[in-house]
Design a protein around this motif. Structure first.
Motif, PDB file in Angstrom:
ATOM      1  N   SER A 172      -2.956   6.135   1.591  1.00  0.00           N
ATOM      2  CA  SER A 172      -4.410   6.174   1.679  1.00  0.00           C
ATOM      3  C   SER A 172      -4.848   7.627   1.793  1.00  0.00           C
ATOM      4  O   SER A 172      -4.273   8.388   2.576  1.00  0.00           O
TER       5      SER A 172
ATOM      6  N   TRP B  41     -12.089   5.796   2.008  1.00  0.00           N
ATOM      7  CA  TRP B  41     -10.692   6.136   1.748  1.00  0.00           C
ATOM      8  C   TRP B  41     -10.322   5.618   0.365  1.00  0.00           C
ATOM      9  O   TRP B  41     -10.844   4.595  -0.093  1.00  0.00           O
TER      10      TRP B  41
ATOM     11  N   ILE C 185       0.851  -1.187   0.000  1.00  0.00           N
ATOM     12  CA  ILE C 185       0.000   0.000   0.000  1.00  0.00           C
ATOM     13  C   ILE C 185       0.888   1.239   0.000  1.00  0.00           C
ATOM     14  O   ILE C 185       1.733   1.413   0.877  1.00  0.00           O
TER      15      ILE C 185
ATOM     16  N   ARG D 158      -7.315   4.109  -1.401  1.00  0.00           N
ATOM     17  CA  ARG D 158      -6.052   3.476  -1.052  1.00  0.00           C
ATOM     18  C   ARG D 158      -5.297   3.089  -2.328  1.00  0.00           C
ATOM     19  O   ARG D 158      -5.875   2.496  -3.231  1.00  0.00           O
TER      20      ARG D 158
ATOM     21  N   GLN E 132      -2.816   0.849  -4.179  1.00  0.00           N
ATOM     22  CA  GLN E 132      -2.158  -0.459  -4.108  1.00  0.00           C
ATOM     23  C   GLN E 132      -1.113  -0.559  -5.208  1.00  0.00           C
ATOM     24  O   GLN E 132      -1.393  -0.324  -6.375  1.00  0.00           O
TER      25      GLN E 132
END
Length: 264
Positions: A199, A232, A196, A234, A236
């Motif tokens: 975020s 949120w 990740i 996020r 990746q």
């Protein structure tokens, strides 16, 4: 094995839509997962994607690029739509191919592996005269992963766990068809480790992060998550079943100056 991975549609062409979903987004997510599993867990696999963001790419551009690159296999990922009542999974090869063709043998294998895990009604193996099946110089395969305008199929498409299973089904088929070998130190744990790279509450900020990583040669995408009722965005930047491979990729992402971390 050189795989040309083609998430259908993109940019001003959203593909099919239904229940708040757009085909271009669902198939890009699945394609990223296929790429990440293959590159993280298997040896001697090269992947080129027709798109890694929400961009326009004509059918001719896609097949020309695959042919010029000399791909061994063309895999096109799609979702279906009809009238809100049709549902299920089906896949296609070109309608000129004989029952003895290698392309049909590959279809048999991929179809078996995908339908083992995708939780969709099996609509069978089919043939069609689609451009990406007709104009490719290598064996080609197009999967239609559910009907986006069907309430049951669409509810699955909204689940990251389902998209991961669909990706794994495609990978399992490719691994069998092309006799792919797993990398060493494979834990075999079945866990999925995700890198990740931020975020954000702002979709614009998340998109900026994806663009920045892309400029550094790292593919990423935005995944919507709800935490305690708050949405949120996020970012990746990779997913692997092998922890060591995940940590290696995490270092690559961090070397760009981005504060990234691993989730499971």
């Amino acid at each position: 094995m050189k795989l040309y991975l083609d998430p259908g549609h993109g940019g001003t062409d959203p593909g099919a839509s239904g229940y708040g979903l757009k085909e271009k987004d669902v198939v890009l997510d699945i394609a990223f997962r296929i790429r990440d599993i293959l590159t993280g867990d298997y040896k001697n696999v090269s992947i080129r994607m027709s798109r890694t963001n929400d961009s326009n790419q004509t059918l001719r551009q896609r097949t020309d690029e695959a042919n010029a690159w000399g791909a061994d296999y063309y895999l096109s990922i799609h979702c279906n739509a009809f009238n809100g009542a049709a549902d299920g999974y089906e896949d296609f090869i070109h309608n000129s191919l004989s029952v003895n063709s290698q392309t049909l043998m590959y279809q048999d294998i991929l179809h078996e592996e995908i339908t083992k895990v995708n939780q969709l009604r099996n609509r069978g193996q089919k043939k069609a005269n689609f451009h990406v099946l007709r104009e490719t110089a290598m064996p080609s395969f197009l999967s239609e992963n559910g009907f986006i305008d069907h309430p049951g199929d669409a509810s699955l498409m909204k689940q990251n766990t389902w998209k991961q299973r669909v990706a794994e089904g495609h990978v399992n088929g490719l691994a069998r068809a092309f006799n792919l070998k797993r990398r060493g130190n494979d834990t075999g744990s079945g866990n999925l480790y995700k890198v990740i790279a931020g975020s954000f509450k702002s979709k614009e900020n998340a998109d900026d992060r994806v663009s920045f990583l892309g400029s550094k040669g790292i593919d990423a995408f935005v995944d919507n998550v709800n935490i305690s009722g708050v949405r949120w965005y996020r970012v990746q930047a990779g997913a692997f079943t092998n922890r060591e491979h995940t940590e290696n990729h995490l270092r690559t992402v961090k070397n760009t100056g981005v504060d990234a971390y691993i989730i499971q």
